[in-house]
Design an enzyme around this catalytic site. Structure first.
Site, PDB file in Angstrom:
ATOM      1  CD  GLU A   6      -2.987   0.566   2.386  1.00  0.00           C
ATOM      2  OE1 GLU A   6      -3.213  -0.628   2.644  1.00  0.00           O
ATOM      3  OE2 GLU A   6      -3.535   1.494   2.981  1.00  0.00           O
TER       4      GLU A   6
ATOM      5  N   PRO B 241      -9.912   2.852   2.927  1.00  0.00           N
ATOM      6  CG  PRO B 241     -11.040   2.665   4.950  1.00  0.00           C
ATOM      7  CD  PRO B 241     -10.955   3.520   3.707  1.00  0.00           C
ATOM      8  NE  ARG B 242      -4.215  -2.772   3.400  1.00  0.00           N
ATOM      9  CZ  ARG B 242      -3.260  -3.370   4.088  1.00  0.00           C
ATOM     10  NH1 ARG B 242      -3.508  -4.502   4.722  1.00  0.00           N
ATOM     11  NH2 ARG B 242      -2.062  -2.851   4.148  1.00  0.00           N
ATOM     12  CG  ASP B 243     -13.409  -2.219   3.386  1.00  0.00           C
ATOM     13  OD1 ASP B 243     -12.539  -1.350   3.533  1.00  0.00           O
ATOM     14  OD2 ASP B 243     -14.545  -2.105   3.902  1.00  0.00           O
TER      15      ASP B 243
END
Ligand code: FAD
Length: 609
Positions: A266, A321-323
């Site tokens: 990331e 966020p990743r989701d």
């Protein structure tokens, strides 16, 4: 029955990643006799692969940062399903754990003022990740490992634990009081090289076995992540919480096929990389959820300005966020706007100089050059989602790390509750340090209280565990473990992946039941000396248990939240926002129950107003 090797400890730590090593050091410092068992070589645990950094509100880059902001970011990232007390302890104690690591010899990157440098990551309001280039996990492991070895902690490496043993009047040689029944008595395992069995007696066992990624076809996880600790705990009577929440990291390599799933950190986005589809569109602006709108840039101009002026501009949507990012990439590819190999483009070369990229992201530079023949200082990478982390794990007391089975503790990725529905990047390494230490200390205190009253592991228990482990040698012409593993990964990838429906998960459960039947007929050739087929046959049992928990919990939760997206229930539902799902074993079946979230105190609740 032949005599087997036996050892006795106050605290046995299963796993030598960041959580296990930190727990072992803490337990040793509290006066316990400690042993560590790990199934790979010491220093090769999953933690070594961690790239981006350790999240801790040290306020080295942003004076405004503090534990309350970190706590709030973590809870919001976890869609408020996190155990509030774990998130609080984590945010409060992480800075001390990073400083302590530095005192023990870790060499972090520095700010111009000579402080530990901190970098931006998705979901964190301020630059917060203490890092060492993109090799932070390596430095963390190196430091903890050196310390553990210097303290003289005994390590059993390339040794796999296959069963936890508990006390009961019939299964202990020494008399134990009624109060001690059902407590942990130790663990049973085998040396991977010789195949010989080994037993560890210990009144406190800390599970620090990491995650479950190998149940999926495309994953950033290594061969070790077969959910052993999750399954061992479940079988010992503990419950697993939040198992429906599996994190698919948005950026894994998609090409060539042999490296599909390997992580693209990331930090590439934190350091300026942007995502584009095949039409060249910076598509993340089309996927900003209401929940994060107020703090996310709504134009490319503002997002670009943020890299130079973070005070007066909002964060780029690539740092959601990743989701959120994983779902957006999935949707772009599904809509036919993907890259040639089924991902999207991640470009940092357009913003940063080759020198900057090679200095900040040395591993990424080499990874793409060597594995894909792509020069990331000059051209974009192709990336797509990869199974990365399991939020679900052993339900533990937030302060001590103890499960409902007395004497059984869990810390690190194998423990549940801390990250709720979605983990923020950088919050795992800090989790390992904070809860590794807490768990090790408490496991040592509890063992100290039990010194007079130790249970031992009987020959009968050893015989049963040995017979179970050796069963695949007794079957000729049965199922091949590699074929069963392949079929399991297909089921989880296709039917319990990023986007889920009831119909698909019901099919998955039927397929998993048939796989469970097939693993009773696994057969392996050769003998016990370093036999990978046999090792996999034993791991498969755990992978199936964990997969069943994920599928059952995911079917039960009829909403979309964090790392769990239901195509048939796309909305987030407030009623579900008050409930956790717990998986327990009832005979051979996994049962799921709904349990209310622990109440957050008012002073913490106010942080969200
Ligand atoms: P691990 O480090 O995986 O250790 C598990 C240990 O358990 C190993 O020693 C293993 O051998 C042992 N074990 C397992 N089963 C058994 C058994 N049956 N018997 C004996 N031993 C056993 N997180 C961040 O916060 N920041 C990052 O920058 C970051 N980057 C990442 C990059 C990659 C590529 C990956 C894959 C993950 C990253 N993560 C990051 C996540 C983080 O690295 C992991 O969640 C974390 O390291 C898990 O640590 P652990 O101590 O719980 O487990």
């Amino acid at each position: 029955m032949a005599e087997i090797e036996r050892h006795s400890f106050d605290v046995l730590v299963v796993g030598a990643g960041g959580a296990g090593l930190r727990a072992a050091i803490a337990a040793h410092d509290a006066g316990a006799k400690v042993g560590i068992v790990c199934k790979s070589l010491l220093g090769k645990a999953h933690t070594v692969m961690a790239e981006g950094g350790i999240a801790a509100a040290m306020a080295n880059v942003w004076k405004e940062d503090n534990w309350q902001v970190h706590f709030r970011d973590t809870m919001r990232g976890g869609k408020m399903l996190n155990h509030w007390r774990m998130a609080q302890l984590h945010a409060q104690e992480a800075p001390d754990r990073v400083r302590e690591l530095e005192e023990w010899g870790a060499l972090f990157d520095r700010t111009p003022d000579g402080l530990i440098s901190q970098r931006d990551f998705g979901g964190h309001r301020y630059a917060r990740l203490a890092h060492v280039g993109d090799r932070t996990g390596l430095e963390l492991i190196r430091t903890l490992q050196q310390r553990a070895v210097a303290l003289g902690i005994e390590v059993f490496m390339e040794c796999t634990v296959t069963k936890l043993v508990k006390t009961s009047p019939s299964s202990t040689e020494k008399r134990v009081s009624a109060e001690s029944e059902g407590r942990i008595a130790g663990a049973f395992g085998y040396w991977r090289e010789s195949g010989r069995f080994i037993a560890f007696e210990a009144p406190s066992v800390v599970l620090a076995t990491g995650g479950i990624g190998k149940s999926y076809k495309v994953t950033s996880n290594s061969w070790e992540y077969t959910g052993d600790g999750h399954a061992l705990a479940l079988e010992a009577g503990a419950s697993l919480v939040n198992m429906e929440f599996v994190q698919f990291h948005p950026t894994g390599m998609v090409w060539p096929p042999s490296v599909k799933g390997i992580l693209v950190t990331e930090s590439v986005r934190g350091d300026g990389g942007v995502l584009r589809n095949s039409e060249g569109r910076r598509f993340m602006f089309d996927y900003i959820p209401e929940f994060f709108k107020a703090e996310t840039a709504d134009s490319e101009e503002e997002a670009d300005r943020w890299y130079e002026d973070k005070t007066n501009n909002r964060r780029p949507p690539e740092l959601l966020p990743r989701d959120e990012v994983a779902r957006a990439i999935n949707a772009e590819v599904k809509a036919g706007r993907g890259s040639p190999h089924g991902g999207v483009f991640l470009d940092i070369a357009a913003r940063r100089t080759p020198e900057y990229i090679r200095r900040r992201l040395p591993s990424m530079y080499h990874q793409f050059k060597e594995l894909a023949d792509v020069d990331i200082t000059a051209e974009p990478m192709e990336v797509g989602p990869t199974c990365h982390y399991v939020m679900g794990g052993v339900a533990v007391d937030p302060d001590t790390g103890e499960s409902v089975v007395p004497g059984l503790y869990a810390a690190g990725e194998v423990a549940g509750g801390m990250h709720g529905a979605n983990r923020l990047g950088g919050n795992s390494l800090s989790d390992l340090l904070v809860f590794g230490r807490r768990t090790g200390l408490n496991a040592a205190y509890a063992a100290g209280r039990r010194r007079e009253e130790r249970a031992s592991i009987t020959d009968e228990e050893i015989r049963a565990a040995s017979e179970h482990a050796l069963a695949p040698f007794g079957i000729e012409g049965g199922e091949n473990p590699y074929t069963v593993q392949h079929d399991l990964q297909e089921v989880m990838h296709n039917l319990v992946g990023i986007i889920r429906t009831a119909d698909e998960m019901e099919r998955a459960l039927t397929d998993l039941a048939s796989l469970r039947e097939r693993i009773t007929r696994l057969s392996v050739e050769g003998h016990r000396q370093y036999n990978p087929g046999w090792h996999l046959a034993l791991d498969l049992h755990n992978m199936l248990r964990v997969s069943e928990c994920i599928a059952r919990a995911a079917l039960e939760r009829t909403e979309s939240r964090g790392g769990h997206t239901r195509d048939d229930f796309p909305a987030t539902d407030d009623t579900w926002g008050t409930l956790n799902l717990h998986c327990r074993l009832d005979g051979e079946t996994v049962g799921v129950t709904r349990e209310p979230l622990p109440q957050m105190p008012d002073d913490l609740r106010e942080l969200f107003n």
